[in-house]
Design a protein around this motif. Structure first.
Motif, PDB file in Angstrom:
ATOM      1  N   HIS A 202       0.831  -1.209   0.000  1.00 52.49           N
ATOM      2  CA  HIS A 202       0.000   0.000   0.000  1.00 52.49           C
ATOM      3  C   HIS A 202       0.864   1.257   0.000  1.00 52.49           C
ATOM      4  CE1 HIS A 202      -3.550   2.418   0.706  1.00 52.49           C
ATOM      5  NE2 HIS A 202      -2.995   2.960   1.776  1.00 52.49           N
ATOM      6  N   GLU A 214      -0.486   6.431   3.429  1.00 49.02           N
ATOM      7  CA  GLU A 214      -1.101   6.377   4.750  1.00 49.02           C
ATOM      8  C   GLU A 214      -0.763   5.030   5.376  1.00 49.02           C
ATOM      9  OE1 GLU A 214      -5.517   6.780   6.902  1.00 49.02           O
ATOM     10  OE2 GLU A 214      -5.339   6.663   4.709  1.00 49.02           O
ATOM     11  N   GLN A 220      -7.013  -3.173   7.446  1.00 46.60           N
ATOM     12  CA  GLN A 220      -7.588  -1.891   7.043  1.00 46.60           C
ATOM     13  C   GLN A 220      -7.541  -1.712   5.532  1.00 46.60           C
ATOM     14  OE1 GLN A 220      -5.013   0.480   9.606  1.00 46.60           O
ATOM     15  NE2 GLN A 220      -6.791   1.167  10.808  1.00 46.60           N
ATOM     16  N   ARG A 224     -11.088  -1.267   3.707  1.00 44.58           N
ATOM     17  CA  ARG A 224     -11.352   0.000   3.026  1.00 44.58           C
ATOM     18  C   ARG A 224     -11.419  -0.189   1.515  1.00 44.58           C
ATOM     19  NH1 ARG A 224      -7.865   4.839   5.981  1.00 44.58           N
ATOM     20  NH2 ARG A 224      -8.336   4.288   8.157  1.00 44.58           N
ATOM     21  N   ASP A 229     -12.814   2.699  -0.824  1.00 47.48           N
ATOM     22  CA  ASP A 229     -11.780   3.725  -0.672  1.00 47.48           C
ATOM     23  C   ASP A 229     -10.831   3.654  -1.866  1.00 47.48           C
ATOM     24  OD1 ASP A 229     -10.091   5.566   1.280  1.00 47.48           O
ATOM     25  OD2 ASP A 229      -8.713   4.085   0.423  1.00 47.48           O
ATOM     26  N   ALA A 230     -10.624   4.787  -2.538  1.00 46.40           N
ATOM     27  CA  ALA A 230      -9.894   4.790  -3.805  1.00 46.40           C
ATOM     28  C   ALA A 230      -8.451   4.306  -3.655  1.00 46.40           C
ATOM     29  CB  ALA A 230      -9.919   6.194  -4.418  1.00 46.40           C
ATOM     30  N   CYS A 232      -7.017   2.451  -1.277  1.00 45.77           N
ATOM     31  CA  CYS A 232      -6.938   1.033  -0.898  1.00 45.77           C
ATOM     32  C   CYS A 232      -7.413   0.134  -2.031  1.00 45.77           C
ATOM     33  CB  CYS A 232      -7.745   0.781   0.366  1.00 45.77           C
ATOM     34  SG  CYS A 232      -7.047   1.554   1.840  1.00 45.77           S
TER      35      CYS A 232
END
Length: 319
Positions: A202, A214, A220, A224, A229-230, A232
């Motif tokens: 990630h 992040e 997570q 996500r 979530d874009a 992830c």
């Protein structure tokens, strides 16, 4: 056959135990224990035996324990767990007539010939249990195994393929691996395609695309990403693409007639896995694209399949 049998599948995070009173009945009384909750396998086995129903004999005659590491000799040290033990001492400690300790993906591979359609979901054509079968599993680490059909029966091919060097297939993946090599001189497939690797993947995907990373856990990233979530979701796409390319390499190397995906991560992706770049990248091998297009891939949905493979290992040796 010296029944009953104890079977176990020990990973980096959890240890699963099961009981076999008859091969025809399969594995029963399955329980899961956190590896961190016991000092070693003997303590975990005793906790499992103590929890068996009162009408079940609590003294196994034989056992097969699948472990997430290479098995070479008497001393076993798990790759992503603090457990370490002597096979001979464990057998004596538990009072067993026989103890087989095998690689976890050797056990999972042995389960493949007997998997029922209710235990897998095909990614395209349905697999057939014939010839050579391969299995790849992103969990805490990344396992790889195979099984070959011979005149004498099914023979497992244990190995540590997850530690083979990961290869990129496009410019983005080259950048991702370049950033990963900034932290690790050798970037294996497990370094990115596993529970321990997803946080690094990630971060490296964000760096390769010029975004501020992040810090997230593997859980997570998956949660996500599946939720939309874009950042992830982008990581999961790269994960599936890299996994597809790696799976294609395994299929070519073993001459596999089918490739199964196990482990705990991919089932959590749900339909996203089946709409991901996985299959396209599995087949993207130049002159051998048509060859791989005819090789089925399937997701193992039964997370306890390795226990059945461990029982099959006992059956093969003593049955």
């Amino acid at each position: 056959m010296a029944l009953p049998w104890l079977v176990a599948d020990v990973g980096g995070t959890n240890a699963r135990f099961g009981w076999v009173v008859s091969p025809a009945r399969g594995v029963e009384h399955v329980r899961r224990f956190p590896v961190a909750g016991s000092a070693g396998p003997a303590e975990a086995v005793r906790a499992y035996l103590a929890g068996l129903p009162a009408d079940v004999a609590a003294a196994p005659r034989r056992a097969a324990i699948a472990v997430a590491t290479a098995v070479r000799g008497d001393r076993v040290e798990l790759t992503n767990s603090p457990w370490a033990f002597s096979c001979a001492e464990l057998q004596t400690d538990l009072g067993l007539a026989s103890l087989q300790v095998l690689n976890d993906f050797e056990a999972l591979a042995l389960s493949l010939p007997r998997l029922r359609p209710t235990q897998w979901r095909a990614h395209g054509a349905a697999p057939v249990a014939a010839g050579t079968l391969a299995v790849i599993g992103p969990g805490t680490g990344l396992g790889v195994g195979g099984v070959v059909q011979t005149e004498a029966g099914w023979v497992a091919l244990p190995g540590e393929g997850g530690h083979a060097t990961l290869a990129p297939s496009d410019d983005l993946e080259s950048e991702v691996l370049r950033h990963a090599r900034g932290q690790w001189p050798h970037v294996s497939a497990e370094r990115l395609l596993s529970g321990i690797g997803l946080p690094l993947l990630h971060t490296c995907v964000a760096q390769a695309e010029g975004r501020a990373p992040e810090a997230l856990s593997a859980e997570q990233v998956v949660e996500r990403g599946v939720a939309g979530d874009a950042a992830c979701a982008r990581t999961l796409d790269v994960f599936c693409a890299l996994l597809g390319g790696f799976a294609g390499n395994v299929a070519l190397t073993l001459g596999a007639r089918a490739v199964f995906i196990g482990g705990g991560i991919v089932p959590r992706l749900g339909d996203r896995f089946f709409t991901s770049p996985f299959r396209a990248r599995f087949e993207a091998k130049g002159r051998f694209s048509d060859y791989l297009a005819a090789v089925p891939t399937a997701l193992i949905t039964d997370t306890l399949a390795a226990l059945a493979g461990a029982a099959f290992a006992i059956e093969q040796r003593h049955g």
